[in-house]
Design an enzyme around this catalytic site. Structure first.
Site, mmCIF file in Angstrom:
data_model
loop_
_atom_site.group_PDB
_atom_site.id
_atom_site.type_symbol
_atom_site.label_atom_id
_atom_site.label_comp_id
_atom_site.label_asym_id
_atom_site.label_seq_id
_atom_site.Cartn_x
_atom_site.Cartn_y
_atom_site.Cartn_z
ATOM 1 C CE LYS A 111 -3.785 1.903 2.665
ATOM 2 N NZ LYS A 111 -4.737 1.701 3.643
ATOM 3 C CB SER A 128 -7.909 3.359 2.632
ATOM 4 O OG SER A 128 -7.080 2.784 3.402
ATOM 5 C CB SER A 145 -8.538 0.833 5.701
ATOM 6 O OG SER A 145 -9.246 1.970 5.531
#
Lengths: 93, 469
Positions: free
Chosen positions: B78, B153, B177
């Protein structure tokens, strides 16, 4: 609804420049969100306990750890405005 | 054999048996990314050079015979986690050209294992959102339906694993997330106990909640990655001395709690059916199902959107246009701050900074922030009471499957509701997993399994059992 002046005041505290349009949208959004928070008025009375972990985080000893000299260069390289090994900032006074 | 479809264990066995090399595996993934990611937008940057050099080193390690399960396995990270020498943008304009000066602790650990880093994945800006629509660099599409979101996210990480663009990925979870995008993309997503994985080198969102965890193709892989990244770290004072150990638990006799509040209102009927069906399957295997009550649930979302933004307003003060990131010139120092933040941050980040500043400002602190801290304790106590009676909690991850791109983009509260089932346990610091258990048409649905603190081993053991049913 939260006022335009209030939004501008909070934005200044947050060091955030907002456009006219953003201020208007923020009035609407913040008001809806703050209204939603009113839900918390129904929460039963709660007696606070000690923090969850129950133990204080101890201070660690100060220690000097050698770091690769390249790290300092990388950190300075990341600064938008610099002169030699210094980061430049606008005059404060 | 399609190399990009393998799990970590399968790829590891292939490497061990010399069926292919790590360079072969890495090239297959890079090829796959080139082919499918233009449309999907799971990656913000592909680190091809780094990946190939890591793959070559991994092959040497493998040939020497001394290597682990993650050696030579290609993964995606990420873009809120620092990888030295690579761009780390947090999907924000303010960090568009920022190059990470050091490795996050989890990256140091993975590099030591000899893993291969393919690239950095898309996220909502500063990990704030539930759909990656808040990314400054475009939305990630759901691999199962490209008109829909991948969740967020960690939407880029979830989509990359689901679309075979990475063997596994790291994400981060502050309010859901990891688990929510995992649910929407049909992969495994583990949000570990707060403190079990170091946060050093993760760009801060809300520090009392942020946690890094794996997204994988199956439960066994999640276990492998979690074991590799967890443990105490000197650089994160909130990390805990923790060592993963396998748990021997089975469904027979297991006490499973099902919170009645999670099925009360707002849940999609089809999602409810799928979740109840998997609870029934566990019962058929001898698990004891107990209805439990978590009366604090209805306050969790409001509590989260006070505590989260309060921490955001403090954490994001560092982006001042001076030390790094975007800087916009102004007439004096204050003007530089105002303009740099004003130009650099997107709408959702600004909204949360404003909420945070508001709830912490003089006159409102008691009514909002102090109240929210009390509610957080209420939530912790609720879960503590529940775990006196049950071993694990089963519930949905998300009230609905993947939604249409743009559907909720203009209404912050309806977007916030996407995390209604993942936020409460987060405020209590508990671990949870999203396990794919069904589909509505093409759209995957995840079951959430929540355990008590540091009981990832129990969660993983039971998830693995259910996965095989």
């Amino acid at each position: 609804m939260i006022s335009k002046e209030e939004v501008e005041h909070i934005a200044k505290l947050a060091r955030l420049e907002l456009t006219e349009k953003e201020v208007e949208k923020m009035q609407k959004d913040l008001s809806a969100i703050l209204d939603y928070f009113n839900l918390l008025k129904n929460v039963p009375a709660i007696k606070m306990e000690k923090p969850a972990s129950g133990k204080a985080v101890p201070w660690r000893e100060d220690e000097s750890k050698p770091k690769d000299a390249g790290l300092a260069e990388k950190l300075i390289a990341a600064a938008p405005d610099k002169k030699d090994d210094y980061i430049k900032v606008k005059a404060i006074l | 054999m399609n190399l990009t479809e393998l799990t970590i264990t399968q790829a590891h066995n292939g490497l061990k048996n010399k069926e292919f090399s790590s360079v072969d595996l890495t090239k297959a993934y890079l090829e796959k990314i080139k082919k499918s990611d233009k449309e999907l937008n799971a990656f913000l940057s592909v680190t091809e050079e780094l990946a190939l050099s890591q793959a070559e080193s991994a092959d040497k390690k493998i040939n020497s015979g001394n290597f682990g399960e993650l050696t030579g396995i290609p993964c995606a990270i990420k873009d809120a986690i620092l990888v030295e020498g690579q761009k780390c943008t947090a999907a924000s304009k303010i960090l568009e050209n920022y190059v990470a000066p050091y490795d996050a602790t989890v990256i140091q650990k993975l590099k030591k294992e000899g893993t291969v880093i393919l690239g950095k994945t898309n996220t909502d800006e500063f990990t704030m959102g539930s759909s990656t629509e808040n990314s400054a660099f475009g939305v990630t599409k759901n691999p199962y339906d490209k008109t829909r979101v991948a969740g967020g996210s960690s939407g880029g990480s979830a989509a990359a694993v689901a679309a075979n663009e990475a063997c596994y990925a790291l994400g981060s979870d502050t309010g859901g997330s990891i688990r929510q995008p995992a649910s929407l993309c049909g992969v495994i997503g583990l949000c570990p106990t707060y403190g079990s994985v170091s946060r050093y080198g993760l760009i801060a969102h809300a520090s009392s909640l942020d946690q890094i965890g794996p997204l994988t193709k199956n439960v066994e892989d999640a276990k492998i990655v979690f074991e590799a990244i967890s443990g105490k770290d000197k650089m994160d004072a909130t990390s805990t001395d923790y060592k993963f150990e396998e748990a021997k638990v089975e469904l027979k006799g297991l006490k499973i709690g099902v919170p009645k509040e999670y099925f009360a209102k707002g849940i999609d009927k089809e999602v409810e059916k799928i979740i109840k069906n998997s609870i029934k399957k566990a019962q058929d295997q001898g698990a004891k199902i107990k209805e439990i009550s978590l009366p604090s649930s209805e306050y969790a979302l409001a509590c989260y959107y006070i505590i989260g933004p309060a921490e955001i307003s403090a954490n994001l003060a560092r982006f001042d246009g001076i030390k790094y990131g975007l800087s916009v010139d102004g007439k004096d120092l204050l003007d530089v701050y105002l303009k740099s933040k004003g130009h650099g941050f997107g709408a959702e980040v600004k909204r949360r900074i404003m909420i945070g500043t508001y709830v912490l400002s003089s006159g409102y602190y008691d009514a909002y922030y102090k109240k929210a801290q009390e509610v957080r304790q209420f939530i912790r106590q609720d879960f503590a009471k529940a775990f006196e009676k049950v071993d694990l909690i089963f519930c949905p991850v998300s009230p609905f499957p993947a939604f249409k791109i743009g559907e909720k983009a203009d209404d912050p509260i309806s977007m916030y509701l996407a995390d209604i089932y993942t936020i409460p346990m987060k405020l209590a610091g508990l671990p949870g997993i999203s396990l794919p258990v069904g589909k509505i048409g093409e759209l995957p649905v995840g079951l959430q399994i929540i355990g008590n603190h540091f009981q990832e081993n129990k969660i993983l053991a039971i998830a693995e059992t259910i996965e095989k049913l």
